[in-house]
Design an enzyme around this catalytic site. Structure first.
Site, short mmCIF file in Angstrom:
data_model
loop_
_atom_site.label_atom_id
_atom_site.label_comp_id
_atom_site.label_asym_id
_atom_site.label_seq_id
_atom_site.Cartn_x
_atom_site.Cartn_y
_atom_site.Cartn_z
CG LEU A 33 -6.07 25.56 4.91
CD1 LEU A 33 -4.80 25.60 5.74
CD2 LEU A 33 -6.92 24.35 5.32
CG ASP A 41 2.98 5.53 5.78
OD1 ASP A 41 2.31 4.81 5.01
OD2 ASP A 41 4.15 5.25 6.12
CG HIS A 62 -6.36 3.73 0.44
ND1 HIS A 62 -5.20 4.20 1.00
CD2 HIS A 62 -6.00 2.66 -0.32
CE1 HIS A 62 -4.18 3.45 0.60
NE2 HIS A 62 -4.64 2.51 -0.20
C1 FPP Z 1 -0.44 5.73 2.69
O1 FPP Z 1 -0.97 4.56 3.25
C2 FPP Z 1 -1.48 6.51 2.06
C3 FPP Z 1 -1.58 6.71 0.72
C4 FPP Z 1 -0.65 6.13 -0.26
C5 FPP Z 1 -2.66 7.50 0.14
C6 FPP Z 1 -3.28 8.57 0.99
C7 FPP Z 1 -4.59 8.88 0.42
C8 FPP Z 1 -5.72 9.21 1.11
C9 FPP Z 1 -5.76 9.39 2.55
C10 FPP Z 1 -7.02 9.37 0.41
C11 FPP Z 1 -7.09 10.35 -0.72
C12 FPP Z 1 -6.65 11.72 -0.39
C13 FPP Z 1 -7.34 12.87 -0.52
C14 FPP Z 1 -6.66 14.18 -0.34
C15 FPP Z 1 -8.77 12.90 -0.84
P1 FPP Z 1 -0.40 3.17 2.74
O2 FPP Z 1 -1.39 2.62 1.76
O3 FPP Z 1 0.99 3.33 2.22
O4 FPP Z 1 -0.44 2.35 4.07
P2 FPP Z 1 0.55 1.17 4.48
O5 FPP Z 1 1.94 1.75 4.53
O6 FPP Z 1 0.03 0.79 5.82
O7 FPP Z 1 0.38 0.09 3.45
#
Ligand code: FPP
Length: 247
Positions: A129, A18, A35
């Site tokens: 893993l 997050d 991201h």
């Molecule tokens: C939360 O941050 C994160 C996500 C919704 C997506 C996580 C995805 C990745 C790290 C990239 C793709 C993954 C892989 C496995 C290649 P948020 O956008 O909710 O952040 P915020 O709460 O600060 O808005």
């Protein structure tokens, strides 16, 4: 100092990644860059998990609720998963990493569904893993799909309703064959599970770290593993020390 090997590693660590958006906002950057930086943290964390001897690492990459985000951001997240699998599959394979995907694939585009299958098939024989990617995943949806599957088995006469127990439901989940998480980490300081592995989290240790996901490093990961190693897990029983006092 925390290193990869100086502790008893949990068998399964699951992470709610997050804070990508807030990481980007804090730097005046578009959310997409948060991201993208998050994918680098994914690579580092997979490497750290392998070095720590962890059996299963589950990453929450896209929730069934993330469809509520603007279309451009949804496309960005889909694109990042695609690029990650295309670019990293050979490396993961060489590293003996097995890939498993959990979540509902029905709503996914054909090209994504095929790529996910390809990643699972290409790594199915790997014994190191297991990297579990939760994509279009929501725990309530997963449990409802498992219940529907069992209901269909009853309807087809292959199962009696009174034979349904926790084990049968467990075996009908997307995570069938994967042990329950021992440790669930959430980054960015938020302290909730947000529909992640609700069934499987029954006895998981929960840990909340303040760093945004793009700032998550192997050092933070190893420090979390140290804190985990110091916790007393009782699974509804009592600590051996309390048993000795009571006897
Ligand atoms: C939360 O941050 C994160 C996500 C919704 C997506 C996580 C995805 C990745 C790290 C990239 C793709 C993954 C892989 C496995 C290649 P948020 O956008 O909710 O952040 P915020 O709460 O600060 O808005």
């Amino acid at each position: 100092m925390s290193t990869a090997q100086n502790r008893a590693a949990p068998e399964h660590v699951a992470i709610i990644m997050d804070g990508n958006g807030r990481w980007a906002n804090a730097r005046g950057l578009p959310r997409a860059l948060g991201h993208r930086k998050g994918v680098e943290a994914v690579r580092e964390t997979v490497r750290a998990a392998r070095e720590a001897g962890i059996g299963f690492l589950t990453l929450f990459a896209f929730s069934s609720e993330n469809w509520r985000r603007p279309e451009a951001e949804v496309n960005e997240l889909f694109g990042l998963l695609k690029t990650f699998i295309r670019r990293d599959l050979a490396d993961l394979n060489r590293g003996n990493v097995r890939i498993r995907i959990i979540g509902d694939r029905v709503r996914l585009r054909d090209d994504i569904r095929e790529l996910l299958l390809e990643a699972e098939d290409a790594t199915v024989a790997n014994t190191g893993l297991t990297l579990v990617i939760a994509f279009n995943y929501g725990a309530r949806d997963e449990i409802a799909r498992a219940a529907a599957h069992l209901a269909a088995e009853v309807q087809a006469g292959r199962l009696k309703a009174d034979e349904i127990d926790a084990q049968k439901l467990n075996d009908s989940l997307d995570t069938a064959g994967i042990p329950d998480p021992d440790l669930i980490i959430r980054t960015s300081g938020e302290e909730r599970l947000s529909n992640f592995l609700l069934w499987q989290a029954a006895y998981a240790e929960l840990m909340f770290v303040p760093e945004f996901w793009p700032d998550f490093t192997p050092e933070i990961f190893y420090a979390a593993l140290d804190r985990y190693a110091a916790r007393d897990r009782r699974f509804g029983g009592i600590a051996p020390s309390a048993l000795a006092i009571g006897s």
